[in-house]
Scaffold this active site. Structure first.
Site, short mmCIF file in Angstrom:
data_model
loop_
_atom_site.label_atom_id
_atom_site.label_comp_id
_atom_site.label_asym_id
_atom_site.label_seq_id
_atom_site.Cartn_x
_atom_site.Cartn_y
_atom_site.Cartn_z
N ASN A 1 0.84 -1.26 0.15
CA ASN A 1 0.21 0.33 -0.37
C ASN A 1 0.61 1.05 0.12
OD1 ASN A 1 0.80 0.91 2.77
ND2 ASN A 1 -0.66 -1.18 3.56
N ASP B 1 -4.28 -6.27 4.63
CA ASP B 1 -5.75 -7.15 5.38
C ASP B 1 -6.01 -8.55 4.56
OD1 ASP B 1 -6.83 -4.90 6.70
OD2 ASP B 1 -7.71 -4.06 4.86
N LYS C 1 9.24 -16.95 -10.82
CA LYS C 1 8.07 -15.92 -11.90
C LYS C 1 7.14 -16.28 -11.72
CE LYS C 1 8.51 -11.72 -14.49
NZ LYS C 1 9.59 -10.81 -15.85
N PHE D 1 -4.82 3.79 14.35
CA PHE D 1 -5.02 4.93 13.40
C PHE D 1 -6.02 4.47 12.00
CE2 PHE D 1 -1.75 6.21 15.15
CZ PHE D 1 -1.72 8.09 14.27
N LYS E 1 -14.76 1.23 14.77
CA LYS E 1 -13.38 0.30 14.46
C LYS E 1 -12.67 0.29 15.71
CE LYS E 1 -8.60 0.58 12.54
NZ LYS E 1 -7.94 0.18 11.46
N LYS F 1 -12.42 -3.18 18.29
CA LYS F 1 -11.00 -3.29 18.13
C LYS F 1 -10.64 -3.00 19.59
CE LYS F 1 -9.68 -3.73 13.76
NZ LYS F 1 -9.38 -3.79 12.07
#
Length: 401
Positions: free
Chosen positions: A211, A280, A290, A324, A338, A342
């Site tokens: 990401n 995730d 490959k 965060f 969230k 959590k």
């Protein structure tokens, strides 16, 4: 700030015009401001400008002694509570790193025992030059405080990092510096575990899923926690960032590795700050060779990774847990859901679609929530300022425990 003696050194770059605003704002706080200009700086802004703003004589020439009873550069060096170089050019940084004192500014720098704060400003390629980076790293190791330049359109026409930070932000950094000197370190003796950066999930030996996280927010949080007196362990995904001073860094690559590193240290921590952007999902199978192009489509089957935040919430025993949430819509709703799901004590939410904020940049805008609702809102400010404010909030809540 009232009565603090601050020496501002202005070196020869176009950002010297910003230094005039900095001197003005420092003087307005009640600080006693003295200014030193390099000869090159006088080509951009005149000494009279700074004399008017500071209401003190401006020093340029080492040999221009106004008072026979004192040596000016020694007097300035001895009586400074803080020394600021803004803008700091590549030239003055190079001189300082190698102990060269060939003008009023560099001679005074060599003589002072005051803390030194630096706001670099230069062309992006100059800033990224390995020699300049090495000089800054050396000065940082010697205890100099750096206020990183911002990114954007530069005077030379390039776009990139190199803009001197805005005077308002520098003044906030100065206020925080003196506030930190005047108060006890709130997290002294506390152990803080911070996660930062992205993870990489392999597809084959060449490709991976990841990401846009740069790790910057987590790294400045680590710096702020150290400044608050904490013992900090930083579990970091792959980044190009240098390790913050005084931090124990643990390098990981995958979500699985980050999970193991965090859970193995969970019981040792008093405070956990999970700012990493952990994948995730990961490929169900990783190819040993490959993958080649075959046909018009390829289906990649993904499976869930372990949920680090959820397991921290379940396993923590008295630790203070901050998470965060990087969102693009319904930020408050998603963040508060969230937080509850959590088991977090605080959650820091930011809309990464906001121009100038979010991944990879030096600025951010955040809202912090606890179980009762929003407790802090910061508009677009530097990530360092965000980190300081978050650590301050954690310190307040920890004391409240």
């Amino acid at each position: 700030m009232k009565g603090k003696r601050i020496v501002v050194g202005v070196s020869g770059g176009i950002a010297a015009f910003k230094a005039a605003g900095l001197v003005s704002k420092l003087a307005q706080t009640g600080a006693e401001v003295r200014v030193i200009l390099t000869e090159s700086a006088t080509r951009f802004v005149t000494p009279l400008t700074f004399q008017t703003l500071s209401r003190h004589h401006v020093s340029v020439d080492t040999f221009d002694e106004q008072d026979p009873w004192k040596v000016t550069h020694i007097d300035l060096a001895d009586h400074a509570d803080l020394f600021i170089i803004a803008p700091a050019t590549a030239n003055v940084l190079g001189k300082a790193a190698h102990g060269i004192g060939d003008d009023m500014l560099t001679t005074t720098l060599l003589a002072t025992k005051a803390p030194i704060m630096v706001a670099p400003a230069m062309n992006v390629h100059m800033y990224e030059n390995p020699i300049v980076q090495e000089n800054m790293a050396k000065l940082a190791r010697l205890g100099w405080h750096f206020i990183e330049p911002g990114s954007g359109q530069l005077a030379c026409g390039y776009v990139g990092r190199g803009r001197m930070e805005e005077p308002e932000t520098i003044v906030m950094a100065v206020e925080d510096f003196f506030r930190g000197q005047d108060t006890a370190k709130a997290l002294t003796g506390k152990r803080v575990l911070i996660t930062a950066g992205p993870t990489r999930e392999a597809i084959d030996p060449v490709r991976y899923l990841t990401n846009r996280s740069s790790g910057k927010m987590g790294y400045v949080l680590a710096e702020a926690a150290v400044e608050a007196g904490a013992s900090v362990t930083l579990v970091s995904g792959p980044t190009a960032l240098p390790s913050p001073q005084g931090v124990q860094r643990v390098n990981v690559t995958t979500a699985e590795e980050m999970y193991d590193a965090v859970m193995g240290r969970l019981n040792e921590a008093d405070i956990i700050i999970k700012s990493a952007a952990v994948a995730d999902y990961q490929p169900e199978n990783v190819a040993t060779q490959k993958l080649k192009k075959v046909g018009k489509e390829m289906v990649l089957r993904l499976v869930r990774t372990k949920d680090i935040a959820a397991d921290i919430g379940k396993r923590k025993e008295g630790q203070f847990f901050v998470g965060f949430a990087a969102e693009t819509e319904n930020v408050a709703e998603h963040a508060r859901e969230k937080l509850a799901r959590k088991g977090m004590d605080l959650i820091v939410a930011n809309d990464v679609s906001t121009p100038g904020a979010g991944f990879d940049g030096d600025m951010n805008t955040v809202r912090v929530y606890d179980g009762e609702g929003e407790v802090l809102h910061l508009p677009l400010v530097s990530k360092k300022e965000v980190a300081r404010r978050i650590v301050d909030l954690i310190s307040e809540r920890w004391t409240g425990k």
